[in-house]
Structures are given as structure tokens and as C-alpha cells.
Design a protein around this motif. Structure first.
Motif, PDB file in Angstrom:
ATOM      1  N   THR A 294     102.026  47.823 -14.288  1.00  0.00           N
ATOM      2  CA  THR A 294     101.671  48.625 -15.465  1.00  0.00           C
ATOM      3  C   THR A 294     102.366  48.112 -16.712  1.00  0.00           C
ATOM      4  OG1 THR A 294     101.456  50.547 -14.006  1.00  0.00           O
ATOM      5  CG2 THR A 294     101.547  50.961 -16.366  1.00  0.00           C
ATOM      6  N   LEU A 295     103.664  47.804 -16.585  1.00  0.00           N
ATOM      7  CA  LEU A 295     104.393  47.288 -17.742  1.00  0.00           C
ATOM      8  C   LEU A 295     103.922  45.892 -18.129  1.00  0.00           C
ATOM      9  CD1 LEU A 295     108.075  48.408 -16.985  1.00  0.00           C
ATOM     10  CD2 LEU A 295     106.402  49.469 -18.512  1.00  0.00           C
TER      11      LEU A 295
ATOM     12  N   LEU B 131     101.407  46.111 -20.684  1.00  0.00           N
ATOM     13  CA  LEU B 131     101.972  46.379 -22.010  1.00  0.00           C
ATOM     14  C   LEU B 131     102.558  45.119 -22.624  1.00  0.00           C
ATOM     15  CD1 LEU B 131     103.873  49.735 -21.350  1.00  0.00           C
ATOM     16  CD2 LEU B 131     101.588  49.451 -22.280  1.00  0.00           C
TER      17      LEU B 131
ATOM     18  N   TRP C 280     103.491  40.037 -25.498  1.00  0.00           N
ATOM     19  CA  TRP C 280     104.855  39.829 -25.970  1.00  0.00           C
ATOM     20  C   TRP C 280     105.257  38.393 -25.684  1.00  0.00           C
ATOM     21  CZ3 TRP C 280     107.735  44.730 -23.697  1.00  0.00           C
ATOM     22  CH2 TRP C 280     107.210  45.867 -24.311  1.00  0.00           C
TER      23      TRP C 280
ATOM     24  N   ILE D 152     107.255  54.150 -18.099  1.00  0.00           N
ATOM     25  CA  ILE D 152     106.488  53.470 -19.146  1.00  0.00           C
ATOM     26  C   ILE D 152     106.921  53.949 -20.523  1.00  0.00           C
ATOM     27  CG2 ILE D 152     104.166  53.136 -20.083  1.00  0.00           C
ATOM     28  CD1 ILE D 152     103.123  53.455 -17.217  1.00  0.00           C
TER      29      ILE D 152
ATOM     30  N   VAL E 220     109.190  51.193 -23.754  1.00  0.00           N
ATOM     31  CA  VAL E 220     108.908  50.768 -25.133  1.00  0.00           C
ATOM     32  C   VAL E 220     110.163  50.795 -26.000  1.00  0.00           C
ATOM     33  CG1 VAL E 220     107.549  51.245 -27.195  1.00  0.00           C
ATOM     34  CG2 VAL E 220     106.492  51.471 -24.943  1.00  0.00           C
TER      35      VAL E 220
ATOM     36  N   GLN F 145     103.447  56.783 -24.349  1.00  0.00           N
ATOM     37  CA  GLN F 145     102.458  56.300 -23.394  1.00  0.00           C
ATOM     38  C   GLN F 145     101.166  55.897 -24.091  1.00  0.00           C
ATOM     39  OE1 GLN F 145     101.903  59.022 -20.109  1.00  0.00           O
ATOM     40  NE2 GLN F 145     104.068  59.463 -19.967  1.00  0.00           N
TER      41      GLN F 145
ATOM     42  N   SER G  12     100.872  54.974 -27.284  1.00  0.00           N
ATOM     43  CA  SER G  12     101.136  53.749 -28.048  1.00  0.00           C
ATOM     44  C   SER G  12     101.221  52.545 -27.126  1.00  0.00           C
ATOM     45  CB  SER G  12     102.443  53.892 -28.831  1.00  0.00           C
ATOM     46  OG  SER G  12     103.544  54.054 -27.951  1.00  0.00           O
ATOM     47  N   GLY G  13     101.728  52.745 -25.914  1.00  0.00           N
ATOM     48  CA  GLY G  13     101.736  51.654 -24.942  1.00  0.00           C
ATOM     49  C   GLY G  13     100.334  51.212 -24.587  1.00  0.00           C
ATOM     50  N   GLY G  14      99.402  52.166 -24.531  1.00  0.00           N
ATOM     51  CA  GLY G  14      98.003  51.796 -24.294  1.00  0.00           C
ATOM     52  C   GLY G  14      97.436  50.951 -25.415  1.00  0.00           C
TER      53      GLY G  14
ATOM     54  N   ILE H  80      99.199  48.924 -27.213  1.00  0.00           N
ATOM     55  CA  ILE H  80      99.820  47.613 -27.074  1.00  0.00           C
ATOM     56  C   ILE H  80      99.064  46.764 -26.062  1.00  0.00           C
ATOM     57  CG2 ILE H  80     101.935  46.429 -26.369  1.00  0.00           C
ATOM     58  CD1 ILE H  80     103.516  48.772 -27.445  1.00  0.00           C
ATOM     59  N   VAL H  81      98.545  47.399 -25.008  1.00  0.00           N
ATOM     60  CA  VAL H  81      97.747  46.665 -24.024  1.00  0.00           C
ATOM     61  C   VAL H  81      96.529  46.035 -24.687  1.00  0.00           C
ATOM     62  CG1 VAL H  81      96.358  46.889 -21.942  1.00  0.00           C
ATOM     63  CG2 VAL H  81      98.514  48.107 -22.128  1.00  0.00           C
TER      64      VAL H  81
END
Length: 266
Positions: free
Chosen positions: A53-54, A57, A61, A94, A98, A181, A183-185, A187-188
Motif C-alpha cells: 500500500t505504501l 504512495l 518519490w 498509512i 505521510v 489517507q 491525500s495519500g490517494g 499522491i498515488v
């Protein structure tokens, strides 16, 4: 957590910290780091799920020149420890990854600033012809990067699972964890967009949109997508071979430079 698990955890954290600057064996990537942490702590399933999952994200990077990316090594190791030892949910891991990545980015810049001392010292050893001293400077810089992740990982491993830490994590408002969570989506999506942009393969975009539509309107699993990808790759390669054979039959020499007229260079 046993003493042996604690020692192995420190080693994994140190290797991940060094991998974040070497970019060679990819030990700092979330999928690898979280899996190794899960293996050490006896819960490899949770480590793989969290790491996968990470990884989505952290897909975009990367260090570009002097621009430092968020630190995937620190975020992966610490979040995996909190989830497995602290018995937190994958969503909580998750959400914590971040801000941990942002803090690790600042810490990486600080450590790299310190390693400037080793660079000047290596210049001095180079003038003296001291190869061993230069090697020690390289190793010293790597050790600083290892300590950068190993020390926070050790501290978190010692306090994770305690009532104080659990109460602190539980006191985080849902609006913050849920917001991280979401915002992590985003980033994906940005990570995928960066990778697709770097690939610059416009001829392959129809396959991308085809896979997207199949994923949205059907219930095909990953194995099915793999089979569809192999079939698409087969027909795509066959099409390219057919175009090459047609070009060869039409009198092309096969070398693109031979097909350029002299007038095109004027």
C-alpha cells in the motif's frame, strides 16, 4: 519483542537508511522495508500488505538532482513497527507514513549537510594518496544515513505497544487521519502520472485506458489483468514485427539513417 528481534530490526532499519542514498538494491522501498520488518517481527503478511500500500504512495518519490524526495525508508520502517507492534490498523499506518516521510526528508537533508565534512576530508586524503582514508569517508557517510533511520526505529520499537503510545494514536482526530489517507490517494495518482510521463510511450496509452476501463466495469482480479497484459503485449509485438517486415519488403534498408535524403539535412 525479543532481544534478537530488536537487534534484527535495527539492522533492517540501518540497511534501509543506507539504501535510501545508494538507490541500488532498493532496500528503502516500502514493499521491501515493510516486508523485512514484518519478517523480523513475525507478521510478514501485515508487512507485505502495508508495504504494498505504501509503495503505491511512494511510486513517484525519487531524488532528482539536489531535490530530495520524501523519505520512504523512515516512513516504511516506523509505520510498520507501529502497525505490527502497536497493533494499529493499516489505515493508521498509512496516515502516519505521510508525516513521517516529510520528517525523514528534513532529517535526510540535515545528515547530508553533515556529510560535507567527509567530502572535504576525502579531498584531503586524495591529495595525500590515502585510498583507505577515502573509503572510510564513504563508509562514515553511509553510517550516518544508517543511524538516521536506525535510531528512530529503535526508539519507536521500545515504546510501541505501550498504553501511552496507543492513547496518543487514538487521540488523533479522525479528520486528520482520514485527511492524510485521502491525500495519500492523491499522491498515488501523481506518482502514476509521473511514471507515465517519464515513459513517454504514447503508443501504449490505449492499453492503459483499456486496463482502466476493465478494472472499473468488471471484477477481473490481478491474475486476469496479468493474462490480459501478456496477450496485449503479444499482439503489440506481432504488430511491430509486421510493420518491420512490410518496411523491409518495400525496399527499406532497415537503418533509419539510410532513409533520410540529403535534402532533408539542408
Amino acid at each position: 519483542m525479543t532481544t534478537m528481534q530488536f537487534i534484527l530490526l535495527i539492522i533492517v532499519a540501518a540497511v534501509a537508511g543506507m539504501g535510501s542514498v545508494l538507490d541500488e538494491c532498493q532496500f528503502h522501498r516500502p514493499l521491501v522495508a515493510c516486508t523485512l520488518v514484518g519478517l523480523v517481527l513475525g507478521d510478514i503478511t501485515t508487512g507485505i500488505i502495508l508495504g504494498g500500500t505504501l509503495e503505491m504512495l511512494a511510486l513517484g518519490w525519487m531524488n532528482v538532482g539536489a531535490a530530495m524526495a520524501p523519505d520512504a525508508a523512515l516512513a516504511s520502517v516506523v509505520s510498520a513497527i507501529l502497525v505490527i507492534v502497536g497493533h494499529q490498523s493499516i489505515g493508521a499506518g498509512i496516515a502516519l507514513a505521510v508525516p513521517l516521510a516529510a520528517a525523514g526528508q528534513v532529517l535526510t537533508i540535515f545528515v547530508r549537510t553533515i556529510t560535507v565534512f567527509f567530502q572535504h576530508l576525502a579531498d584531503k586524503f586524495a591529495l595525500e594518496g590515502n585510498a583507505f582514508g577515502i573509503e572510510m569517508c564513504h563508509i562514515g557517510g553511509l553510517m550516518l544515513q544508517a543511524i538516521r533511520v536506525a535510531v528512530p526505529a529503535a526508539v519507536v520499537a521500545l515504546v510501541a505497544g505501550t498504553d501511552t503510545v496507543n492513547a496518543m494514536l487514538a487521540s488523533i482526530p479522525e479528520v486528520i487521519t482520514r485527511g492524510l489517507q485521502v491525500s495519500g490517494g492523491f499522491i498515488v495518482v501523481v506518482g502514476y502520472a509521473m511514471v507515465i510521463n517519464m515513459m513517454n510511450a504514447r503508443s501504449l496509452m490505449p492499453y492503459f485506458f483499456l486496463g482502466f476501463l476493465i478494472a472499473v466495469f468488471t471484477k477481473v482480479n490481478l491474475i486476469g489483468f496479468g493474462a490480459i497484459g501478456l496477450i496485449c503485449a503479444y499482439f503489440h509485438i506481432r504488430g511491430l514485427q509486421r510493420e518491420l517486415n512490410t518496411a523491409s519488403a518495400g525496399g527499406s534498408s532497415g537503418d533509419p539513417l539510410d532513409d533520410i535524403d540529403d535534402s532533408d539535412l539542408m
